[in-house]
Design a protein around this motif. Structure first.
Motif, short mmCIF file in Angstrom:
data_model
loop_
_atom_site.label_atom_id
_atom_site.label_comp_id
_atom_site.label_asym_id
_atom_site.label_seq_id
_atom_site.Cartn_x
_atom_site.Cartn_y
_atom_site.Cartn_z
N PHE A 10 0.83 -1.20 0.00
CA PHE A 10 0.00 0.00 0.00
C PHE A 10 0.87 1.25 0.00
CE2 PHE A 10 -2.68 3.14 2.37
CZ PHE A 10 -3.64 3.30 1.37
N GLU A 11 1.93 1.23 0.77
CA GLU A 11 2.83 2.38 0.80
C GLU A 11 3.46 2.60 -0.58
OE1 GLU A 11 6.23 4.52 3.50
OE2 GLU A 11 5.92 2.38 3.77
N GLN A 12 3.82 1.54 -1.25
CA GLN A 12 4.37 1.66 -2.60
C GLN A 12 3.34 2.28 -3.55
OE1 GLN A 12 7.63 0.98 -3.22
NE2 GLN A 12 7.24 2.02 -5.13
N LEU A 13 2.09 1.90 -3.40
CA LEU A 13 1.01 2.49 -4.20
C LEU A 13 0.92 3.99 -3.93
CD1 LEU A 13 -1.44 2.01 -6.10
CD2 LEU A 13 -2.80 1.63 -4.04
N LEU A 14 1.03 4.38 -2.67
CA LEU A 14 0.98 5.80 -2.32
C LEU A 14 2.18 6.56 -2.88
CD1 LEU A 14 -0.18 5.57 1.40
CD2 LEU A 14 -1.58 6.12 -0.61
N LYS A 15 3.35 5.93 -2.84
CA LYS A 15 4.55 6.57 -3.38
C LYS A 15 4.42 6.82 -4.88
CE LYS A 15 7.94 4.80 -0.09
NZ LYS A 15 9.11 3.92 0.09
N ASN A 16 3.76 5.91 -5.58
CA ASN A 16 3.63 6.01 -7.03
C ASN A 16 2.41 6.81 -7.49
OD1 ASN A 16 5.95 4.48 -7.47
ND2 ASN A 16 4.80 2.57 -7.36
N HIS A 17 1.54 7.15 -6.55
CA HIS A 17 0.32 7.88 -6.90
C HIS A 17 0.66 9.30 -7.37
CE1 HIS A 17 -3.77 9.22 -6.85
NE2 HIS A 17 -3.58 10.06 -5.84
N ASP A 18 -0.06 9.76 -8.38
CA ASP A 18 0.09 11.12 -8.88
C ASP A 18 -0.77 12.04 -8.01
OD1 ASP A 18 0.20 13.53 -10.22
OD2 ASP A 18 -0.64 12.76 -12.10
N GLN A 22 -5.31 16.20 -10.08
CA GLN A 22 -6.45 17.11 -10.21
C GLN A 22 -6.08 18.40 -10.92
OE1 GLN A 22 -7.60 17.17 -6.06
NE2 GLN A 22 -9.38 15.91 -6.53
N MET A 23 -4.81 18.71 -11.00
CA MET A 23 -4.36 19.93 -11.66
C MET A 23 -4.01 19.69 -13.13
SD MET A 23 -2.05 21.64 -8.72
CE MET A 23 -1.87 20.45 -7.41
N SER A 24 -4.10 18.45 -13.57
CA SER A 24 -3.72 18.12 -14.94
C SER A 24 -4.73 18.65 -15.95
CB SER A 24 -3.59 16.61 -15.11
OG SER A 24 -3.27 16.30 -16.44
N GLU A 25 -4.23 19.18 -17.03
CA GLU A 25 -5.08 19.62 -18.13
C GLU A 25 -5.34 18.47 -19.10
OE1 GLU A 25 -3.52 23.13 -19.93
OE2 GLU A 25 -3.46 24.20 -18.02
N TYR A 28 -6.43 12.22 -19.73
CA TYR A 28 -5.90 10.88 -19.47
C TYR A 28 -5.29 10.82 -18.07
CZ TYR A 28 -2.68 6.95 -19.36
OH TYR A 28 -2.00 5.83 -18.98
N TYR A 29 -4.45 11.77 -17.73
CA TYR A 29 -3.79 11.78 -16.42
C TYR A 29 -4.78 12.05 -15.30
CZ TYR A 29 0.53 11.49 -18.98
OH TYR A 29 1.53 11.05 -19.81
N TYR A 30 -5.78 12.87 -15.59
CA TYR A 30 -6.81 13.13 -14.59
C TYR A 30 -7.60 11.85 -14.29
CZ TYR A 30 -10.68 15.02 -12.02
OH TYR A 30 -11.61 15.26 -11.03
N ARG A 31 -8.06 11.16 -15.33
CA ARG A 31 -8.83 9.93 -15.14
C ARG A 31 -8.00 8.85 -14.44
NH1 ARG A 31 -10.36 10.96 -20.41
NH2 ARG A 31 -9.08 9.24 -21.16
N ARG A 32 -6.74 8.72 -14.85
CA ARG A 32 -5.86 7.73 -14.22
C ARG A 32 -5.66 8.05 -12.74
NH1 ARG A 32 0.31 6.98 -15.90
NH2 ARG A 32 0.40 8.82 -14.59
N GLY A 33 -5.44 9.32 -12.42
CA GLY A 33 -5.27 9.73 -11.03
C GLY A 33 -6.53 9.51 -10.21
N GLN A 34 -7.68 9.79 -10.81
CA GLN A 34 -8.95 9.59 -10.11
C GLN A 34 -9.18 8.11 -9.85
OE1 GLN A 34 -11.11 12.15 -9.03
NE2 GLN A 34 -11.93 10.44 -7.88
N GLN A 35 -8.82 7.26 -10.82
CA GLN A 35 -8.96 5.83 -10.64
C GLN A 35 -8.06 5.33 -9.51
OE1 GLN A 35 -7.77 3.52 -14.05
NE2 GLN A 35 -8.98 1.77 -13.42
N LYS A 61 2.19 15.17 3.27
CA LYS A 61 3.52 15.36 2.68
C LYS A 61 3.42 16.08 1.34
CE LYS A 61 7.47 12.71 0.98
NZ LYS A 61 8.06 11.37 0.86
N PHE A 62 2.41 15.73 0.56
CA PHE A 62 2.25 16.32 -0.76
C PHE A 62 1.31 17.54 -0.76
CE2 PHE A 62 3.87 12.12 -1.75
CZ PHE A 62 4.85 12.43 -2.67
N GLY A 63 0.86 17.93 0.41
CA GLY A 63 0.05 19.14 0.53
C GLY A 63 -1.30 19.08 -0.14
N VAL A 64 -1.89 17.89 -0.14
CA VAL A 64 -3.19 17.72 -0.78
C VAL A 64 -4.28 17.81 0.25
CG1 VAL A 64 -4.59 16.16 -2.17
CG2 VAL A 64 -2.13 16.27 -2.52
#
Length: 64
Positions: A10-18, A22-25, A28-35, A61-64
């Motif tokens: 799970f931690e590895q998943l969090l490390k790799n998460h974008d 939500q700021m992507s224009e 594709y990247y928005y949908r992938r991040g939402q998924q 850590k990522f200020g989200v």
């Protein structure tokens, strides 16, 4: 979704998460991040407080 994910996986998943998806224009990247976001929260719901705590650490850590 990944079944029986341990905390280290799970931690590895969090490390790799974008964390900025939500700021992507680019849709594709928005949908992938939402998924990924949805997958992360399903895993938290199945595994409880320890997973939520780790998620909170990365979110902060990522200020989200």
């Amino acid at each position: 979704m990944k079944e029986n994910m341990n905390l280290k996986q799970f931690e590895q998943l969090l490390k790799n998460h974008d964390w900025t998806y939500q700021m992507s224009e680019d849709s594709y990247y928005y949908r992938r991040g939402q998924q990924q976001y949805n997958e992360i929260h399903e895993i938290i719901a199945q595994n409880g407080e320890e997973y939520q705590s780790l998620y909170n650490q990365y979110r902060n850590k990522f200020g989200v």
